[in-house]
Motif scaffolding. Structure first.
Motif, PDB file in Angstrom:
ATOM      1  N   UNK A  31       0.842  -1.204   0.000  1.00  0.00           N
ATOM      2  CA  UNK A  31       0.000   0.000   0.000  1.00  0.00           C
ATOM      3  C   UNK A  31       0.875   1.251   0.000  1.00  0.00           C
ATOM      4  N   UNK A  32       2.007   1.210   0.688  1.00  0.00           N
ATOM      5  CA  UNK A  32       2.931   2.341   0.707  1.00  0.00           C
ATOM      6  C   UNK A  32       3.542   2.609  -0.655  1.00  0.00           C
ATOM      7  N   UNK A  33       3.879   1.559  -1.379  1.00  0.00           N
ATOM      8  CA  UNK A  33       4.398   1.728  -2.741  1.00  0.00           C
ATOM      9  C   UNK A  33       3.314   2.333  -3.625  1.00  0.00           C
ATOM     10  N   UNK A  34       2.094   1.873  -3.469  1.00  0.00           N
ATOM     11  CA  UNK A  34       0.974   2.362  -4.280  1.00  0.00           C
ATOM     12  C   UNK A  34       0.720   3.852  -4.049  1.00  0.00           C
ATOM     13  N   UNK A  35       0.947   4.342  -2.827  1.00  0.00           N
ATOM     14  CA  UNK A  35       0.689   5.741  -2.485  1.00  0.00           C
ATOM     15  C   UNK A  35       1.717   6.692  -3.065  1.00  0.00           C
ATOM     16  N   UNK A  36       2.859   6.185  -3.454  1.00  0.00           N
ATOM     17  CA  UNK A  36       3.893   7.053  -4.015  1.00  0.00           C
ATOM     18  C   UNK A  36       3.434   7.567  -5.382  1.00  0.00           C
ATOM     19  N   UNK A  37       4.008   8.670  -5.809  1.00  0.00           N
ATOM     20  CA  UNK A  37       3.648   9.259  -7.099  1.00  0.00           C
ATOM     21  C   UNK A  37       3.913   8.252  -8.205  1.00  0.00           C
ATOM     22  N   UNK A  38       2.892   7.949  -8.984  1.00  0.00           N
ATOM     23  CA  UNK A  38       3.004   6.961 -10.053  1.00  0.00           C
ATOM     24  C   UNK A  38       2.638   5.564  -9.619  1.00  0.00           C
ATOM     25  N   UNK A  39       2.539   5.324  -8.313  1.00  0.00           N
ATOM     26  CA  UNK A  39       2.119   4.023  -7.792  1.00  0.00           C
ATOM     27  C   UNK A  39       2.926   2.862  -8.325  1.00  0.00           C
ATOM     28  N   UNK A  40       2.229   1.797  -8.705  1.00  0.00           N
ATOM     29  CA  UNK A  40       2.885   0.577  -9.180  1.00  0.00           C
ATOM     30  C   UNK A  40       3.468   0.726 -10.579  1.00  0.00           C
ATOM     31  N   UNK A  41       3.018   1.737 -11.326  1.00  0.00           N
ATOM     32  CA  UNK A  41       3.498   1.886 -12.700  1.00  0.00           C
ATOM     33  C   UNK A  41       4.942   2.381 -12.758  1.00  0.00           C
ATOM     34  N   UNK A  42       5.424   2.948 -11.679  1.00  0.00           N
ATOM     35  CA  UNK A  42       6.807   3.425 -11.625  1.00  0.00           C
ATOM     36  C   UNK A  42       7.664   2.394 -10.883  1.00  0.00           C
ATOM     37  N   UNK A  43       8.493   1.695 -11.611  1.00  0.00           N
ATOM     38  CA  UNK A  43       9.320   0.670 -10.968  1.00  0.00           C
ATOM     39  C   UNK A  43      10.249   1.266  -9.915  1.00  0.00           C
ATOM     40  N   UNK A  44      10.581   2.533 -10.060  1.00  0.00           N
ATOM     41  CA  UNK A  44      11.434   3.222  -9.086  1.00  0.00           C
ATOM     42  C   UNK A  44      10.806   3.202  -7.691  1.00  0.00           C
TER      43      UNK A  44
END
Length: 130
Positions: free
Chosen positions: A89-102
């Motif tokens: 869920x924390x990765x998803x909340x980042x800008x771009x969510x799961x689409x940004x491998x970064x």
């Protein structure tokens, strides 16, 4: 000293030592994030308790301690799965969510809580193997 130790006993000792190392890493990661969520305290507190219980159990084979260890490993497995959910869920909340491998590289490590689940499962396997 090690001669005569069954593999189950060695694995329980290994489980305890692994929990110490993971506890250090988790504490560093969560303190870096200033413990922004209450759940960040859970592994910081429980992993050292798991470690001490496993290490003591590897030297003192008491029945009550075996059941306490089993209960703790079940809690650890559930907590690891819940931690993986929170990290995802924390990765998803980042800008771009799961689409940004970064986001998987710089965000919360999704695999680390699953490592706790795996080590706890190893502890249970070692406990009930023999």
């Amino acid at each position: 000293m090690w001669q005569g130790w069954p593999i189950e006993r060695v694995l329980i000792l290994f489980t305890g030592l692994a929990f110490i190392l993971i506890a250090v890493q988790v504490t560093l990661f969560h303190s870096r994030q200033n413990f922004r969520h209450w759940a960040m305290w859970v592994p910081v507190i429980e992993l050292p308790v798991f470690a001490v219980t496993a290490i003591v159990l590897s030297f003192v084979n008491a029945g009550w301690l075996r059941w306490l260890f089993a209960l703790m490993m079940l809690v650890g497995m559930g907590g690891g799965v819940y931690g993986a959910y929170l990290h995802t869920a924390g990765v998803k909340q980042r800008v771009g969510g799961f689409s940004q491998s970064q986001n998987f590289l710089v965000g919360p490590p999704v695999i680390l809580p699953l490592l706790i689940t795996a080590i706890a499962a190893l502890g249970l396997l070692a406990l009930f193997w023999g």
